[in-house]
Design a protein around this motif. Structure first.
Motif, PDB file in Angstrom:
ATOM      1  N   LEU A   1       1.626  -3.121  -3.913  1.00 21.40           N
ATOM      2  CA  LEU A   1       2.126  -2.224  -2.789  1.00 21.40           C
ATOM      3  C   LEU A   1       3.730  -1.603  -3.401  1.00 21.40           C
ATOM      4  O   LEU A   1       3.934  -0.543  -2.369  1.00 21.40           O
ATOM      5  CB  LEU A   1       2.059  -3.362  -2.227  1.00 21.40           C
ATOM      6  CG  LEU A   1       0.247  -4.308  -1.297  1.00 21.40           C
ATOM      7  CD1 LEU A   1       0.394  -5.229  -0.213  1.00 21.40           C
ATOM      8  CD2 LEU A   1      -0.377  -2.652  -1.425  1.00 21.40           C
TER       9      LEU A   1
ATOM     10  N   VAL B   1      -4.383   2.081   0.367  1.00 23.43           N
ATOM     11  CA  VAL B   1      -4.656   0.961  -0.079  1.00 23.43           C
ATOM     12  C   VAL B   1      -6.155   0.647   0.059  1.00 23.43           C
ATOM     13  O   VAL B   1      -6.938  -0.110  -0.170  1.00 23.43           O
ATOM     14  CB  VAL B   1      -3.490  -0.155   0.093  1.00 23.43           C
ATOM     15  CG1 VAL B   1      -3.996  -1.204  -0.254  1.00 23.43           C
ATOM     16  CG2 VAL B   1      -2.235   0.025  -0.654  1.00 23.43           C
TER      17      VAL B   1
ATOM     18  N   PHE C   1      -2.416  -9.245  -3.713  1.00 19.64           N
ATOM     19  CA  PHE C   1      -1.421  -7.977  -2.765  1.00 19.64           C
ATOM     20  C   PHE C   1      -0.286  -8.724  -4.230  1.00 19.64           C
ATOM     21  O   PHE C   1       0.534  -9.332  -4.146  1.00 19.64           O
ATOM     22  CB  PHE C   1      -1.036  -7.772  -2.295  1.00 19.64           C
ATOM     23  CG  PHE C   1      -2.462  -6.826  -1.502  1.00 19.64           C
ATOM     24  CD1 PHE C   1      -2.775  -5.725  -1.994  1.00 19.64           C
ATOM     25  CD2 PHE C   1      -2.739  -8.034  -0.357  1.00 19.64           C
ATOM     26  CE1 PHE C   1      -3.244  -5.292  -1.062  1.00 19.64           C
ATOM     27  CE2 PHE C   1      -3.511  -6.772   1.011  1.00 19.64           C
ATOM     28  CZ  PHE C   1      -4.426  -5.947   0.262  1.00 19.64           C
TER      29      PHE C   1
ATOM     30  N   PRO D   1       5.762  -7.091  -1.876  1.00 19.93           N
ATOM     31  CA  PRO D   1       5.225  -7.280  -1.255  1.00 19.93           C
ATOM     32  C   PRO D   1       5.650  -7.364   0.311  1.00 19.93           C
ATOM     33  O   PRO D   1       4.925  -6.457   1.125  1.00 19.93           O
ATOM     34  CB  PRO D   1       3.001  -7.553  -1.665  1.00 19.93           C
ATOM     35  CG  PRO D   1       4.067  -9.028  -1.986  1.00 19.93           C
ATOM     36  CD  PRO D   1       5.246  -8.207  -3.159  1.00 19.93           C
TER      37      PRO D   1
ATOM     38  N   LEU E   1       2.472  -4.352   5.818  1.00 23.95           N
ATOM     39  CA  LEU E   1       1.471  -5.126   4.743  1.00 23.95           C
ATOM     40  C   LEU E   1       0.531  -6.562   6.142  1.00 23.95           C
ATOM     41  O   LEU E   1      -0.727  -6.170   5.768  1.00 23.95           O
ATOM     42  CB  LEU E   1       3.058  -6.405   4.630  1.00 23.95           C
ATOM     43  CG  LEU E   1       1.781  -7.700   3.545  1.00 23.95           C
ATOM     44  CD1 LEU E   1       1.207  -7.037   2.792  1.00 23.95           C
ATOM     45  CD2 LEU E   1       2.946  -9.074   3.379  1.00 23.95           C
TER      46      LEU E   1
ATOM     47  N   MET F   1      -1.989 -13.730  -2.409  1.00 21.70           N
ATOM     48  CA  MET F   1      -0.163 -12.305  -2.358  1.00 21.70           C
ATOM     49  C   MET F   1       0.308 -13.391  -3.132  1.00 21.70           C
ATOM     50  O   MET F   1       0.549 -14.955  -3.575  1.00 21.70           O
ATOM     51  CB  MET F   1      -0.081 -12.178  -1.312  1.00 21.70           C
ATOM     52  CG  MET F   1       1.231 -11.578  -1.350  1.00 21.70           C
ATOM     53  SD  MET F   1       1.960 -11.249   0.389  1.00 21.70           S
ATOM     54  CE  MET F   1       2.509 -12.369   0.995  1.00 21.70           C
TER      55      MET F   1
ATOM     56  N   HIS G   1       1.708   0.558  -7.239  1.00 21.32           N
ATOM     57  CA  HIS G   1       2.490   0.983  -6.730  1.00 21.32           C
ATOM     58  C   HIS G   1       1.959   2.395  -6.161  1.00 21.32           C
ATOM     59  O   HIS G   1       2.000   2.726  -5.324  1.00 21.32           O
ATOM     60  CB  HIS G   1       3.583   0.366  -6.410  1.00 21.32           C
ATOM     61  CG  HIS G   1       4.246   1.069  -7.112  1.00 21.32           C
ATOM     62  ND1 HIS G   1       4.510   1.448  -8.443  1.00 21.32           N
ATOM     63  CD2 HIS G   1       5.311   2.455  -6.779  1.00 21.32           C
ATOM     64  CE1 HIS G   1       5.758   2.266  -9.105  1.00 21.32           C
ATOM     65  NE2 HIS G   1       5.682   2.272  -8.323  1.00 21.32           N
TER      66      HIS G   1
END
Length: 348
Positions: free
Chosen positions: A18, A53, A70, A75, A81, A96, A280
């Motif tokens: 991300l 995304v 993620f 992130p 988020l 994550m 990203h």
């Protein structure tokens, strides 16, 4: 049905970076294979938006991708988020990887949004060693973040520890730590000098396997990934381990689970890779180690994403054993692979 590459590997998972921003500066950072490109802490124009995304996830979900992880950078530096997690397609498992410093105060919110699991980077049970490895003084905040994740129901929390010469001495204490604390698991990740440099830091990962075999109460062999899981009792007394190809119910009471991720020069590991990555800045990346397979999704139309995803999967090969082959005991780039026609979506 998931797409398969020419080696019969179905793509069922995706890792989405991300951001390349991070509040740490870990000495081993490879930033999802892009190198240590840590940017400013402010959001950058090149980062995918939340809409972009989600569009990528919706498209790959059409092709049977069941899991998204993620990553970053960190992130949790993304202010959106929670929104991104909420908008993940129904039925897609969300996890994550984080350094944990922002989990206090946010873990419950993220769990409510749909996050099911977290990996927290933690390379030592020692504030001074941790500070030296991460170039941060956030040790206490990371410990607090792990506790927040457990309280939010994100158990088991996997602690990621990169095993290299500067960290190898901390492995026993980390193993004891997960054995003594319910809800924690330890993932020991082999250091990868081919993408991070400092080859002098690399260790013989078999040393760790051998030590854990002696330390563990029992050992599980996961045939699909050719990985071993070591179940370690908190009392430090190891029984004769049993190797079994089944899938036990997980750690018993008073027992911690340790798994080794050892991809370096490991053909079996690469032969069982089932994931694609997204950088990203919105590029598909078929392999962590490769840098010649990035495919931009251009202006992010669904049709373009579908075509680019097909091309990415079609071009996937095991890094070790196909992209890299052994000649006279050394791993070298496979010229036959490099010179071949590049598969496209039209070749499906």
């Amino acid at each position: 049905m998931p797409l398969e590459d020419d080696h019969g590997r179905a793509v069922t998972g995706i890792r989405v970076s991300l951001t390349d921003r991070c509040n740490f500066d870990c000495v081993y950072c490879h930033n999802e294979g892009l190198g240590d490109t840590r940017g400013p802490m402010d959001p950058q124009d090149g980062e995918m938006t939340a809409d972009e995304v989600v569009r990528v996830l919706e498209v790959v979900h059409e092709f049977g991708v069941e899991k998204v992880k993620f990553t970053g950078g960190e992130p949790m530096l993304r202010d959106d988020l929670t929104e991104i997690i909420q908008r993940v397609p129904d039925g897609m498992e969300v996890s994550m990887t984080t350094n944990g410093t922002f989990l206090p105060g946010r873990a419950a919110e993220l769990a409510a949004a749909g996050l099911t699991r977290v990996n927290v980077s933690q390379d030592a049970i020692d504030p001074e060693a941790f500070a030296e490895l991460t170039k941060s003084g956030a040790y206490d905040k990371v410990i607090e973040g792990v506790e927040a994740a457990l309280e939010a129901g994100l158990a088991p929390v996997k602690l990621n520890m990169v095993v290299m010469e500067p960290t190898a001495g901390y492995v026993p204490r980390m193993v004891d730590h997960v054995a003594e604390n319910d809800g924690l698991q330890l993932q020991l990740i082999e250091y990868m000098p081919e993408i991070t440099g400092h080859p002098e830091w690399a260790i013989d990962i078999d040393r760790v396997h051998d030590w854990l075999t002696d330390r563990a109460d029992r050992v599980e062999h996961r045939e699909m990934h050719d990985r071993r899981r070591y179940y370690v009792g908190a009392d430090g007394e190891a029984e004769t381990p049993d190797i079994d190809a089944g899938d036990p119910d997980g750690p018993a009471a008073g027992e911690g689970m340790v798994e080794i991720v050892d991809p370096v020069e490991n053909e079996e590991f690469c032969a069982n890779c089932h994931r694609v990555r997204v950088t990203h800045d919105g590029k598909f990346k078929g392999c962590l180690n490769r840098h010649d397979d990035h495919r931009s999704m251009a202006d992010m139309t669904r049709e373009q994403i579908r075509a680019t995803f097909r091309e990415t999967v079609a071009n996937r090969v095991p890094y070790y054993g196909e992209y890299m082959v052994k000649e006279d005991g050394q791993w070298v780039v496979n010229d036959d692979y490099i010179d071949r026609p590049v598969p496209t979506a039209d070749d499906d």
